[in-house]
Scaffold this motif. Structure first.
Motif, PDB file in Angstrom:
ATOM      1  N   UNK A 122      41.881  41.767  40.272  1.00 62.96           N
ATOM      2  CA  UNK A 122      42.507  40.800  38.806  1.00 62.96           C
ATOM      3  C   UNK A 122      40.894  40.505  38.954  1.00 62.96           C
ATOM      4  N   UNK A 123      41.131  41.174  36.726  1.00 65.09           N
ATOM      5  CA  UNK A 123      39.591  40.071  36.689  1.00 65.09           C
ATOM      6  C   UNK A 123      39.896  40.019  35.036  1.00 65.09           C
ATOM      7  N   UNK A 124      40.929  38.957  34.553  1.00 69.19           N
ATOM      8  CA  UNK A 124      41.159  38.710  34.002  1.00 69.19           C
ATOM      9  C   UNK A 124      39.832  37.994  32.727  1.00 69.19           C
ATOM     10  N   UNK A 125      39.955  37.928  31.450  1.00 68.18           N
ATOM     11  CA  UNK A 125      39.337  36.769  30.541  1.00 68.18           C
ATOM     12  C   UNK A 125      38.601  38.609  29.032  1.00 68.18           C
ATOM     13  N   UNK A 126      38.506  39.262  29.282  1.00 70.87           N
ATOM     14  CA  UNK A 126      38.768  40.873  27.738  1.00 70.87           C
ATOM     15  C   UNK A 126      39.805  39.619  27.499  1.00 70.87           C
ATOM     16  N   UNK A 127      41.092  40.093  28.644  1.00 70.64           N
ATOM     17  CA  UNK A 127      42.468  39.912  28.188  1.00 70.64           C
ATOM     18  C   UNK A 127      42.528  39.675  29.451  1.00 70.64           C
ATOM     19  N   UNK A 128      44.150  39.281  29.140  1.00 71.34           N
ATOM     20  CA  UNK A 128      44.625  38.359  30.213  1.00 71.34           C
ATOM     21  C   UNK A 128      45.261  38.976  31.377  1.00 71.34           C
ATOM     22  N   UNK A 129      45.344  40.701  31.332  1.00 70.48           N
ATOM     23  CA  UNK A 129      45.383  41.964  32.317  1.00 70.48           C
ATOM     24  C   UNK A 129      44.964  42.868  32.531  1.00 70.48           C
ATOM     25  N   UNK A 130      43.299  42.283  32.731  1.00 62.70           N
ATOM     26  CA  UNK A 130      41.636  42.548  32.807  1.00 62.70           C
ATOM     27  C   UNK A 130      42.039  43.300  34.313  1.00 62.70           C
ATOM     28  N   UNK A 131      41.364  43.725  34.745  1.00 59.90           N
ATOM     29  CA  UNK A 131      41.439  44.519  36.332  1.00 59.90           C
ATOM     30  C   UNK A 131      40.463  45.673  36.320  1.00 59.90           C
ATOM     31  N   UNK A 132      39.923  45.309  37.006  1.00 56.44           N
ATOM     32  CA  UNK A 132      38.989  45.999  38.373  1.00 56.44           C
ATOM     33  C   UNK A 132      39.277  47.112  39.509  1.00 56.44           C
TER      34      UNK A 132
END
Length: 259
Positions: A122-132
């Motif tokens: 989980x890497x939110x920020x750009x969107x709340x659901x962003x994942x790497x």
């Protein structure tokens, strides 16, 4: 930039949707040795039949699962159609994008495709659901797929109000730690070319965000009262075509400064 083999079991198929926000187009990633197993496909991109056919062919005509970095249409519009063609699930943090309750990606979700281990982070920020997605293999170096959290050139947008600057800064710290701890040699972004110096680029992203915050503070001190006014001051050297996106980031910055 053409479709290419990045590393053993890692291919890029470039979608034909270039633009100010998508750069050369959306990068679709095919993960796995397609000669021996059905790969995982990351971010099918737009609903373009020719592109999806190229992805399917690059996958050896079989796909085990489709993984999504975040909900934006330039990454997801082709997902359901590709899943239909390949008879496979779509896995995403956003339940509205995933094809079922069992296909919702959680932090730490792990799968193995041949020699590749793929871990969702989980890497939110750009969107709340962003994942790497961290990709590791005993036969090659570690890679990090970042969606739109990191781009091949330029910097990303905080898509306020769904995106959040505080979360983004925390995710940058997490990605820096991942790169250091796992000796990640490249970031594979959602748009643009491969990032071959991930540690330096991530630290630049962190510095850039702090500089933008300082610029926003100065603009407010000089009398700017709205996000649009801040954009005209802070982003005066940026192509006006991307000012609407910049305004989203400014709104996220103002929210961060007011919190």
């Amino acid at each position: 930039m053409n479709d290419e083999l990045i590393a053993p079991g890692v291919q890029r198929v470039l979608a034909p949707n270039p633009g100010p926000m998508t750069l050369d187009g959306t990068n679709t990633w095919v993960l796995g040795d397609v000669a021996h197993q059905a790969p995982v496909v990351v971010d099918p991109g737009p609903l373009d039949e020719d592109h999806l056919r190229r992805v399917l062919e690059a996958s050896g005509l079989r796909i085990s699962a489709i993984w999504i970095t975040h909900r934006h249409h330039d990454h997801t519009d082709g997902a359901r159609r590709l899943a239909e063609l390949a008879s496979c699930p779509v896995m995403a943090v956003d339940p509205e994008v995933a094809t079922g309750r069992d296909q919702v990606l959680s932090d730490g979700h792990r799968t193995v495709v041949g020699d590749l281990e793929i871990v969702a982070i989980a890497t939110p920020g750009h969107t709340s659901d962003s994942a790497s997605f961290l990709v590791r293999s005993p036969a090659g170096p570690a890679l990090l797929l970042t969606g739109d959290m990191v781009l091949g050139r330029g910097t990303t947008v905080i898509t306020y109000p769904d995106g959040d600057l505080g979360a983004y800064l925390e995710s940058l710290e997490l990605m820096i730690k991942l790169v250091d701890d796992h000796q990640v040699v490249e970031i594979l972004p959602g748009h643009g070319d491969r990032v071959r110096d991930p540690g330096s680029v991530l630290r630049y992203y962190r510095k850039h965000r702090q500089q933008r915050l300082d610029q926003v503070r100065r603009a407010l001190a000089d009398g700017a009262r709205s996000a649009a006014e801040v954009v005209r001051i802070v982003y005066a050297d940026v192509d006006p075509a991307v000012w609407p996106a910049a305004e989203q980031s400014v709104r996220a910055q103002l929210d961060y400064l007011n919190s």
